[in-house]
Design a protein around this motif. Sequence first.
Motif, short mmCIF file in Angstrom:
data_model
loop_
_atom_site.label_atom_id
_atom_site.label_comp_id
_atom_site.label_asym_id
_atom_site.label_seq_id
_atom_site.Cartn_x
_atom_site.Cartn_y
_atom_site.Cartn_z
N LEU A 78 -95.69 33.41 -23.63
CA LEU A 78 -96.86 32.69 -23.13
C LEU A 78 -98.25 32.89 -23.53
O LEU A 78 -99.23 32.05 -23.40
CB LEU A 78 -96.73 32.56 -21.57
CG LEU A 78 -95.43 32.11 -20.89
CD1 LEU A 78 -95.49 31.98 -19.44
CD2 LEU A 78 -95.08 30.62 -21.53
N LEU A 79 -98.36 34.27 -23.80
CA LEU A 79 -99.81 34.49 -24.06
C LEU A 79 -100.27 34.10 -25.37
O LEU A 79 -99.59 33.90 -26.30
CB LEU A 79 -99.79 36.20 -24.46
CG LEU A 79 -101.04 37.00 -24.86
CD1 LEU A 79 -101.98 36.91 -23.44
CD2 LEU A 79 -100.84 38.29 -25.40
N GLU A 80 -101.58 33.59 -25.08
CA GLU A 80 -102.09 32.94 -26.35
C GLU A 80 -103.63 33.78 -26.80
O GLU A 80 -103.90 34.53 -26.04
CB GLU A 80 -102.57 31.76 -26.22
CG GLU A 80 -101.29 30.62 -25.85
CD GLU A 80 -101.73 29.18 -25.72
OE1 GLU A 80 -102.73 28.68 -26.19
OE2 GLU A 80 -100.80 28.67 -25.28
N ASP A 81 -104.00 33.64 -28.03
CA ASP A 81 -105.29 34.33 -28.56
C ASP A 81 -106.50 34.50 -27.78
O ASP A 81 -107.07 35.51 -27.57
CB ASP A 81 -105.41 34.13 -29.86
CG ASP A 81 -104.42 34.17 -30.89
OD1 ASP A 81 -103.47 35.08 -30.84
OD2 ASP A 81 -104.12 33.58 -31.78
N CYS A 86 -109.31 29.33 -19.83
CA CYS A 86 -110.02 27.89 -19.83
C CYS A 86 -111.15 27.42 -20.64
O CYS A 86 -111.42 26.28 -20.82
CB CYS A 86 -110.59 27.79 -18.48
SG CYS A 86 -109.20 27.70 -17.04
N LEU A 87 -111.43 28.34 -21.36
CA LEU A 87 -112.39 28.18 -22.45
C LEU A 87 -111.79 27.80 -23.79
O LEU A 87 -111.02 28.43 -24.19
CB LEU A 87 -113.60 29.29 -22.63
CG LEU A 87 -114.36 29.63 -21.47
CD1 LEU A 87 -115.39 30.80 -21.57
CD2 LEU A 87 -114.85 28.60 -20.83
N PRO A 88 -112.67 26.92 -24.61
CA PRO A 88 -111.98 26.78 -25.86
C PRO A 88 -111.89 27.93 -26.83
O PRO A 88 -112.76 28.48 -26.93
CB PRO A 88 -112.95 25.58 -26.32
CG PRO A 88 -113.81 25.08 -25.25
CD PRO A 88 -113.82 26.30 -24.25
N PRO A 89 -110.94 27.87 -27.61
CA PRO A 89 -109.84 26.92 -27.44
C PRO A 89 -108.83 27.24 -26.54
O PRO A 89 -108.19 28.33 -26.09
CB PRO A 89 -109.18 27.39 -28.83
CG PRO A 89 -109.23 28.83 -29.11
CD PRO A 89 -110.68 28.89 -28.57
N LYS A 90 -108.82 26.34 -25.32
CA LYS A 90 -107.92 26.49 -24.12
C LYS A 90 -106.32 27.05 -24.38
O LYS A 90 -105.81 26.49 -25.45
CB LYS A 90 -108.19 25.54 -23.46
CG LYS A 90 -107.42 25.39 -21.96
CD LYS A 90 -107.73 23.99 -21.31
CE LYS A 90 -107.08 23.07 -21.98
NZ LYS A 90 -105.66 23.09 -22.20
N GLN A 95 -104.06 23.47 -17.58
CA GLN A 95 -105.23 22.29 -17.66
C GLN A 95 -106.31 23.07 -16.48
O GLN A 95 -105.73 23.45 -15.50
CB GLN A 95 -104.82 21.04 -17.06
CG GLN A 95 -103.87 20.41 -18.07
CD GLN A 95 -104.67 20.18 -19.39
OE1 GLN A 95 -105.89 19.80 -19.44
NE2 GLN A 95 -103.78 20.10 -20.55
N CYS A 96 -107.39 22.89 -16.93
CA CYS A 96 -108.63 23.50 -16.10
C CYS A 96 -109.45 22.49 -15.53
O CYS A 96 -109.58 21.36 -16.11
CB CYS A 96 -109.44 24.69 -16.66
SG CYS A 96 -108.01 26.03 -17.42
N ASN A 97 -110.17 22.76 -14.39
CA ASN A 97 -111.14 21.74 -14.13
C ASN A 97 -112.48 22.14 -14.80
O ASN A 97 -112.77 22.99 -15.52
CB ASN A 97 -111.38 21.64 -12.63
CG ASN A 97 -111.54 22.96 -12.09
OD1 ASN A 97 -112.27 23.88 -12.57
ND2 ASN A 97 -111.77 23.34 -10.69
#
Length: 292
Positions: A78-81, A86-90, A95-97
Amino acid sequence: MAFNVSLLFAFLLIFLVSANGRSLQTNYTNVRTELERVLSSDYMRVKAVSLATDSYTGKTNYSDVLGLAALCTQYPWLLEDNEDPCLPPKWTWIQCNSDVSPRVIELDLNSKILFGQLPDFSTMDALQIIDLSQNGLSGPIPSFLGTFPDLQELNLAYNLFTGAVPDSLACNDKLKLSVEGNADLLTSTSCSTSDTPSPTANRNTDSSSTGSFRTPATTSRKKSNLPVILGATISAFVVFWIAVGIFAIFRHKARTAAAVAEACAPPGPSNPKDNIPMEEIPMNARPSNMSP
């Protein structure tokens, strides 16, 4: 990394082809072992990140980072770079508010091959939507899923959950809960004070419903029908005897009218009763012009 991703998709394809019905439960252990072996480097990386979350300096809410770290520690794929989820690239599965310190409000983990029992990510207390469907998750449904104050939708469909649905979920009228496709999951017939399945629990079946509980209270339905049956029987009995009484009255009147008609008939050979003495004719059957 590209080689690891290719292997991941290969194992995913094998899993999707081979898994159907209960074979899902027997196959998932081997697939999970292989995935963890292929992604072992990422696993160690996520573990290090989860242990270092106390020094986190990103903008995403710290409580949500703790919950995401718990998920990624158990499911390293599940880990992403991006280190700030929540900051681009999210991250693609959240999904974040738009708060200054963004909160995670949705987890879209459909078909992410999670397996096993979920880790506790209850620190993510701003969640509104959680989709955990089609993941081979097993064991009882974790009770912490019923602690999110703003949760509106929870999709647990097509997993391997067993036991009873916690009351915190089953009795929440504001929650859209989907549990279809969990063949061994018990849905309680009523909201009790514990998570123990009731003796009259129903096994959940694969249906097109959204998981809303329909509790067939067979016993209470039979009891409630008893007054109706008794009322209908008594009514039919009364109507029958009223009909018998009306029939008897009309029959008596008909016989009386026939007797009067015969008594009033003119004398003649065709009337065999012409020779009946006047004394034998009933008083109420004598014509008015006759005298005794």
